[in-house]
Design a protein around this motif. Structure first.
Motif, mmCIF file in Angstrom:
data_model
loop_
_atom_site.group_PDB
_atom_site.id
_atom_site.type_symbol
_atom_site.label_atom_id
_atom_site.label_comp_id
_atom_site.label_asym_id
_atom_site.label_seq_id
_atom_site.Cartn_x
_atom_site.Cartn_y
_atom_site.Cartn_z
ATOM 1 N N THR A 1 0.713 -1.188 -0.109
ATOM 2 C CA THR A 1 0.230 0.095 -0.093
ATOM 3 C C THR A 1 0.721 1.246 0.047
ATOM 4 O OG1 THR A 1 0.113 -0.112 2.395
ATOM 5 C CG2 THR A 1 -1.886 -0.948 1.275
ATOM 6 N N ARG A 2 2.245 1.273 0.682
ATOM 7 C CA ARG A 2 2.960 2.461 0.454
ATOM 8 C C ARG A 2 3.396 3.056 -0.590
ATOM 9 N NH1 ARG A 2 8.643 1.479 1.057
ATOM 10 N NH2 ARG A 2 8.610 3.038 2.807
ATOM 11 N N LYS A 3 3.274 1.972 -1.815
ATOM 12 C CA LYS A 3 3.597 2.709 -3.014
ATOM 13 C C LYS A 3 2.590 3.335 -3.843
ATOM 14 C CE LYS A 3 6.324 -1.506 -3.428
ATOM 15 N NZ LYS A 3 6.576 -2.941 -4.220
ATOM 16 N N ILE A 4 1.323 3.365 -3.313
ATOM 17 C CA ILE A 4 0.392 4.107 -4.064
ATOM 18 C C ILE A 4 0.366 5.655 -3.972
ATOM 19 C CG2 ILE A 4 -2.442 4.376 -4.163
ATOM 20 C CD1 ILE A 4 -2.657 1.478 -3.179
ATOM 21 N N ARG A 5 0.362 6.275 -4.983
ATOM 22 C CA ARG A 5 0.417 7.695 -4.809
ATOM 23 C C ARG A 5 -0.550 8.476 -5.648
ATOM 24 N NH1 ARG A 5 5.467 9.868 -2.875
ATOM 25 N NH2 ARG A 5 6.706 8.255 -2.441
ATOM 26 N N GLN A 6 -0.942 9.607 -5.112
ATOM 27 C CA GLN A 6 -2.106 10.434 -5.978
ATOM 28 C C GLN A 6 -1.472 11.739 -6.349
ATOM 29 O OE1 GLN A 6 -5.662 10.572 -3.517
ATOM 30 N NE2 GLN A 6 -6.658 11.817 -5.021
ATOM 31 N N ASN A 7 -1.377 11.945 -7.595
ATOM 32 C CA ASN A 7 -0.955 13.323 -8.132
ATOM 33 C C ASN A 7 0.641 13.574 -7.768
ATOM 34 O OD1 ASN A 7 -3.448 13.868 -9.418
ATOM 35 N ND2 ASN A 7 -4.087 14.893 -7.545
ATOM 36 N N PHE B 1 -3.013 8.914 1.769
ATOM 37 C CA PHE B 1 -3.046 8.112 2.963
ATOM 38 C C PHE B 1 -4.451 7.264 3.020
ATOM 39 C CE2 PHE B 1 0.179 10.839 4.607
ATOM 40 C CZ PHE B 1 0.632 10.583 5.711
ATOM 41 N N GLU B 2 -5.131 7.355 1.947
ATOM 42 C CA GLU B 2 -6.266 6.428 1.724
ATOM 43 C C GLU B 2 -6.106 5.058 2.090
ATOM 44 O OE1 GLU B 2 -9.769 7.042 1.888
ATOM 45 O OE2 GLU B 2 -9.041 9.061 2.260
ATOM 46 N N PRO B 3 -4.845 4.450 1.533
ATOM 47 C CA PRO B 3 -4.946 3.046 2.012
ATOM 48 C C PRO B 3 -4.527 2.789 3.438
ATOM 49 C CG PRO B 3 -3.476 3.788 -0.073
ATOM 50 C CD PRO B 3 -4.271 5.132 0.536
ATOM 51 N N ILE C 1 -6.180 0.454 8.497
ATOM 52 C CA ILE C 1 -6.372 0.556 10.062
ATOM 53 C C ILE C 1 -7.789 0.184 10.308
ATOM 54 C CG2 ILE C 1 -6.365 2.017 11.744
ATOM 55 C CD1 ILE C 1 -4.105 3.715 10.491
ATOM 56 N N GLU C 2 -8.616 0.453 9.346
ATOM 57 C CA GLU C 2 -10.293 0.478 9.557
ATOM 58 C C GLU C 2 -10.204 -1.408 9.325
ATOM 59 O OE1 GLU C 2 -14.514 1.686 7.878
ATOM 60 O OE2 GLU C 2 -12.971 1.984 6.846
ATOM 61 N N ASN C 3 -9.697 -2.032 8.515
ATOM 62 C CA ASN C 3 -9.905 -3.468 8.209
ATOM 63 C C ASN C 3 -9.353 -4.263 9.443
ATOM 64 O OD1 ASN C 3 -11.558 -2.893 6.200
ATOM 65 N ND2 ASN C 3 -9.849 -3.086 4.702
ATOM 66 N N GLU C 4 -7.914 -3.845 9.581
ATOM 67 C CA GLU C 4 -7.223 -4.517 10.432
ATOM 68 C C GLU C 4 -6.858 -4.353 11.730
ATOM 69 O OE1 GLU C 4 -6.293 -7.647 9.130
ATOM 70 O OE2 GLU C 4 -6.541 -7.114 6.914
ATOM 71 N N TYR C 5 -7.134 -3.035 12.145
ATOM 72 C CA TYR C 5 -6.751 -2.347 13.546
ATOM 73 C C TYR C 5 -7.839 -1.739 13.916
ATOM 74 C CZ TYR C 5 -2.316 -3.491 11.261
ATOM 75 O OH TYR C 5 -1.154 -4.225 10.622
ATOM 76 N N GLY C 6 -8.954 -2.165 14.106
ATOM 77 C CA GLY C 6 -10.379 -1.609 14.661
ATOM 78 C C GLY C 6 -10.067 -0.548 15.749
ATOM 79 N N LYS C 7 -9.358 -1.063 16.774
ATOM 80 C CA LYS C 7 -9.175 -0.206 18.097
ATOM 81 C C LYS C 7 -8.503 0.792 17.701
ATOM 82 C CE LYS C 7 -9.943 -4.344 20.750
ATOM 83 N NZ LYS C 7 -10.385 -5.176 19.589
ATOM 84 N N ALA C 8 -7.368 0.816 17.074
ATOM 85 C CA ALA C 8 -6.811 1.967 16.474
ATOM 86 C C ALA C 8 -7.478 2.939 15.650
ATOM 87 C CB ALA C 8 -5.532 1.668 15.769
ATOM 88 N N LEU D 1 6.282 9.705 3.232
ATOM 89 C CA LEU D 1 6.477 8.136 3.112
ATOM 90 C C LEU D 1 6.645 7.438 4.521
ATOM 91 C CD1 LEU D 1 5.924 5.980 1.087
ATOM 92 C CD2 LEU D 1 8.449 5.736 0.765
ATOM 93 N N ASP D 2 7.631 8.301 5.269
ATOM 94 C CA ASP D 2 7.775 7.613 6.800
ATOM 95 C C ASP D 2 6.571 7.833 7.813
ATOM 96 O OD1 ASP D 2 10.481 7.121 6.300
ATOM 97 O OD2 ASP D 2 11.088 9.090 6.699
ATOM 98 N N LEU D 3 5.694 8.830 7.585
ATOM 99 C CA LEU D 3 4.605 9.022 8.265
ATOM 100 C C LEU D 3 3.555 8.307 7.857
ATOM 101 C CD1 LEU D 3 4.020 13.164 7.700
ATOM 102 C CD2 LEU D 3 4.712 11.824 9.853
ATOM 103 N N PHE D 4 3.223 7.635 6.729
ATOM 104 C CA PHE D 4 2.699 6.667 6.361
ATOM 105 C C PHE D 4 2.907 5.250 7.149
ATOM 106 C CE2 PHE D 4 1.391 3.187 3.780
ATOM 107 C CZ PHE D 4 0.046 3.277 3.275
ATOM 108 N N ASP D 5 4.328 5.014 7.102
ATOM 109 C CA ASP D 5 4.645 3.995 7.766
ATOM 110 C C ASP D 5 4.467 3.954 9.340
ATOM 111 O OD1 ASP D 5 5.737 3.123 5.312
ATOM 112 O OD2 ASP D 5 7.768 2.945 5.751
#
Length: 239
Positions: free
Chosen positions: A81-87, A92-94, A99-106, A148-152
């Motif tokens: 997912t980190r490879k996905i870029r927009q313009n 951050f959508e991925p 997080i919604e799918n895998e880390y519900g509490k977060a 990219l670091d922020l995403f990670d």
């Protein structure tokens, strides 16, 4: 969880930078109550594996790895997912979907609607603070991070936070929480009016069951409310 951004406490998702011990956060210092509780929980999850560990450091690292196993690893998902870029900019959508799918509490701490693509570092800092970090713990990490670091960071911390929350759910605290009942003036007046209109028992005491039925609640909650009024001096102690 080994990463280049945050040195996690061996027993939770917080950083180990603010503790006296190099392996634990301020709340999980050795021999404290929380340290003993969470360490015991992880040992129980690992069953007989922990007893096979030999060195002190090996045992610490083993328990930290055991904690990681309680939520999906972010490594594989990040790789894609980190490879996905927009313009030309990182999207951050991925990360939000992950997080919604895998880390519900977060995800409950995410506040996705407040995200601004113009100020992603400010949003990430706010997210970490909502999870339980102190601003000074993570400010320098955020300042030095690329998009990219922020995403990670968002995904890695979410995974660790999720793991710790699942640990707590796996071993719930069965002690009764004695929550202090607070009554507003309106609630107090209404309750006093109900008590005065409720028939008393032959011994002159209010019937908790009857009061509970009038209030639409249990006799136990009615009893707690009466005790609160007694503590405040609103009704006689023998009532």
């Amino acid at each position: 969880m080994k990463n280049k951004f945050i040195d996690f406490c061996a027993l939770c998702f917080r950083t180990n930078k603010n503790g006296l011990s190099r392996y634990y956060c301020e709340q999980h210092q050795p021999k404290t109550n929380l340290y003993n509780l969470d360490r015991s929980k992880l040992k129980r999850i690992s069953k007989d594996q922990f007893s096979k560990m030999t060195g002190h450091i090996e045992k610490i690292r083993f328990l930290s790895r055991e904690l990681d196993t309680l939520s999906p690893s972010p490594s594989y998902l990040l790789e894609h997912t980190r490879k996905i870029r927009q313009n030309g900019m990182l999207s951050f959508e991925p990360a939000f979907r992950l997080i919604e799918n895998e880390y519900g509490k977060a995800y409950m701490k995410l506040e996705k609607g407040s995200f601004s693509i113009s100020f992603p570092s400010r949003w990430v800092l706010g997210y970490l603070v909502r999870l339980g970090y102190r601003n000074e713990e993570v400010q320098s990490i955020i300042n030095e991070a690329s998009d990219l670091d922020l995403f990670d960071i968002v995904v890695i911390v979410s995974a660790r936070y999720e793991a710790y929350r699942r640990l707590q759910e796996h071993f719930p605290d069965r002690r009764k929480n004695k929550t202090e009942i607070q009554l507003s003036e309106t609630e107090r007046s209404k309750l006093m009016s109900l008590i005065k209109s409720t028939p008393l028992k032959p011994n002159g005491r209010i019937c908790r069951k009857t009061l509970g039925e009038v209030m639409g609640t249990s006799r136990h909650k009615a009893g707690r409310l009466i005790n609160k009024l007694k503590q405040n001096g609103d009704i006689d102690g023998d009532f």
